[in-house]
Design an enzyme around this catalytic site. Structure first.
Site, PDB file in Angstrom:
ATOM      1  N   TYR A  46      36.481  -8.788  30.421  1.00 48.65           N
ATOM      2  CA  TYR A  46      36.979  -8.241  29.151  1.00 48.65           C
ATOM      3  C   TYR A  46      36.911  -9.319  28.070  1.00 48.65           C
ATOM      4  CZ  TYR A  46      39.960  -4.902  26.516  1.00 48.65           C
ATOM      5  OH  TYR A  46      40.464  -3.996  25.619  1.00 48.65           O
ATOM      6  N   ARG A 101      34.594  -5.428  31.127  1.00 48.68           N
ATOM      7  CA  ARG A 101      35.828  -5.119  31.856  1.00 48.68           C
ATOM      8  C   ARG A 101      35.646  -3.945  32.814  1.00 48.68           C
ATOM      9  NH1 ARG A 101      36.217  -1.393  28.048  1.00 48.68           N
ATOM     10  NH2 ARG A 101      37.582   0.391  28.427  1.00 48.68           N
ATOM     11  N   ARG A 148      45.927 -20.295  19.639  1.00 48.73           N
ATOM     12  CA  ARG A 148      45.664 -21.571  18.955  1.00 48.73           C
ATOM     13  C   ARG A 148      44.223 -21.625  18.463  1.00 48.73           C
ATOM     14  NH1 ARG A 148      48.299 -25.365  23.283  1.00 48.73           N
ATOM     15  NH2 ARG A 148      50.396 -24.507  23.130  1.00 48.73           N
TER      16      ARG A 148
HETATM   17  N1  LIG Z   1      46.860   0.830  27.743  1.00 45.74           N
HETATM   18  C1  LIG Z   1      45.594   1.225  28.314  1.00 45.74           C
HETATM   19  C2  LIG Z   1      45.789   2.443  29.223  1.00 45.74           C
HETATM   20  C3  LIG Z   1      44.578   3.005  29.894  1.00 45.74           C
HETATM   21  C4  LIG Z   1      43.685   1.944  30.551  1.00 45.74           C
HETATM   22  O1  LIG Z   1      44.097   1.221  31.480  1.00 45.74           O
HETATM   23  N2  LIG Z   1      42.433   1.846  30.043  1.00 45.74           N
HETATM   24  C5  LIG Z   1      41.433   0.970  30.594  1.00 45.74           C
HETATM   25  C6  LIG Z   1      40.081   1.724  30.558  1.00 45.74           C
HETATM   26  S1  LIG Z   1      39.691   2.359  28.920  1.00 45.74           S
HETATM   27  C7  LIG Z   1      41.289  -0.331  29.821  1.00 45.74           C
HETATM   28  O2  LIG Z   1      40.586  -1.231  30.267  1.00 45.74           O
HETATM   29  N3  LIG Z   1      41.922  -0.436  28.636  1.00 45.74           N
HETATM   30  C8  LIG Z   1      41.717  -1.565  27.780  1.00 45.74           C
HETATM   31  C9  LIG Z   1      42.961  -2.024  27.114  1.00 45.74           C
HETATM   32  O3  LIG Z   1      44.067  -1.680  27.560  1.00 45.74           O
HETATM   33  O4  LIG Z   1      42.849  -2.790  26.128  1.00 45.74           O
HETATM   34  C10 LIG Z   1      44.628   1.466  27.159  1.00 45.74           C
HETATM   35  O5  LIG Z   1      45.076   1.382  26.023  1.00 45.74           O
HETATM   36  O6  LIG Z   1      43.431   1.679  27.376  1.00 45.74           O
END
Ligand SMILES: N[C@@H](CCC(=O)N[C@@H](CS)C(=O)NCC(=O)O)C(=O)O
Ligand SMILES: N[C@@H](CCC(=O)N[C@@H](CS)C(=O)NCC(=O)O)C(=O)O
Ligand SMILES: N[C@@H](CCC(=O)N[C@@H](CS)C(=O)NCC(=O)O)C(=O)O
Lengths: 146, 146, 146
Positions: B97, B104, B31
């Site tokens: 984050y 994050r 929103r």
């Molecule tokens: N789906 C995750 C898988 C791996 C993961 O858990 N990465 C951590 C460390 S790079 C993260 O905080 N990812 C941020 C996100 O998923 O947007 C990714 O795209 O990064």
């Protein structure tokens, strides 16, 4: 133990079938609108189907977890009934969303309400079990008397 | 059986509440930044909130599965405590984050460590049960003596 | 109850390790191709790894739910074996998809078949339990005689 969870397990199986059905719709939509993996964007018609399945998948673990905790700690019958309502709501959510963004809202509110009730019953069931176990207080008797 | 999993079920319910809370934040952010479904991209502030919830959702099933296996096969008390730590870590992950990508990382490392311990305890618990059942060796006695 | 699910719990732990392994690959790919969160798009090599992990994560809850229902209500040994096959299939799916979009298809069909069998066994197990409980009919005896 099996007898206490057989209905909840049955609803879980129906949920699995529903999720498989949603996945198949995404696969058909990928073919129809020529959106090959790893792409996830395309015409809005595709994106709505893609997001509808993604959203249902995202909530599926929450649904199953609340279903089992509520079924184990509160009441199997009521829980299974709510589970069925949730799955029916998700079916309408999916096809409502596939048609238009707005179409997802009514079934979404319905599913959200059912999901909150399942979480609430889980919480009540667990709290009653804890108070009986650690405080010697059988709150469930009061709850069922109300 | 209920008494052996009531704390783990309680932590599961807290996890469900946390996930519902994260979902609500995405809805508010949609929103605030006018990002209507099925869109998932928008200003970086929105995308960070969107991804924070997506990431927590992605790991929620792993968390719940390790929680229950560790609670059933290793030890309920320790498992429930680790589960609480994980959920607190995820709260800081989400808001870290939401503020910045870097924000994050610290809570992510913390959650990852707790998650690894939960998987480790699950593995130890299952291996001890298997060796007791199939080899007649009660390894858990050695583990608890150490 | 523990003895009836220890193998299924073991396969669940292996599944957790596999998912953690896939997540680590996405983290490495993010570094290699410089795709910082919250971004999810980048060179096709990255996107295929990203989607491979996303797809495996999406189906993980379905896999675990069918594994446990089938293990509890149908047969633990067969279920655990199918679970292992599924996890091996997912390994090939991940690396096949990482190499090329087409590379994901063969292992995907394999995993889909195993997943359908797990859902089918879950359904049979639950239906037999229900008919025994509510109709007094022990269908499982007929099933195992066939
Ligand atoms: N789906 C995750 C898988 C791996 C993961 O858990 N990465 C951590 C460390 S790079 C993260 O905080 N990812 C941020 C996100 O998923 O947007 C990714 O795209 O990064
Ligand atoms: N991942 C969801 C989390 C919040 C949610 O469940 N939103 C509802 C109401 S806005 C929805 O229908 N989202 C559509 C979607 O996920 O594509 C989102 O991105 O919106
Ligand atoms: N989320 C999946 C749902 C359907 C599915 O599982 N599709 C298979 C066959 S097209 C797949 O490998 N999808 C690749 C992907 O998810 O990136 C999708 O977007 O395709």
């Amino acid at each position: 133990m099996h007898d206490q969870i057989v209905c909840v397990a049955g609803v879980t199986v129906l949920g699995l079938l529903e999720q498989a059905y949603f996945s198949l719709q995404v696969i058909y939509a990928r073919r129809k609108y020529s959106v090959s993996p790893p792409m996830t964007s395309g015409p809005p018609e595709f994106e709505r189907i893609f997001r509808a399945q993604a959203n249902c998948s995202e909530y599926f673990p929450l649904f199953v977890a609340s279903l089992w905790v509520s079924g184990l700690f509160f009441s199997q019958g009521l829980t299974a009934l709510l589970g069925l309502l949730y799955l029916i709501g998700r079916y309408y959510y999916f096809w409502g969303y596939a048609e238009s963004s707005l179409g997802r809202l009514k079934p979404l509110y319905f599913c959200a309400k059912v999901q909150w009730v399942l979480i609430g019953l889980s919480a009540v069931g667990v709290l009653c079990s804890m108070s009986r176990l650690y405080l010697g207080l059988d709150l469930m008797r009061y709850v069922s008397r109300v």
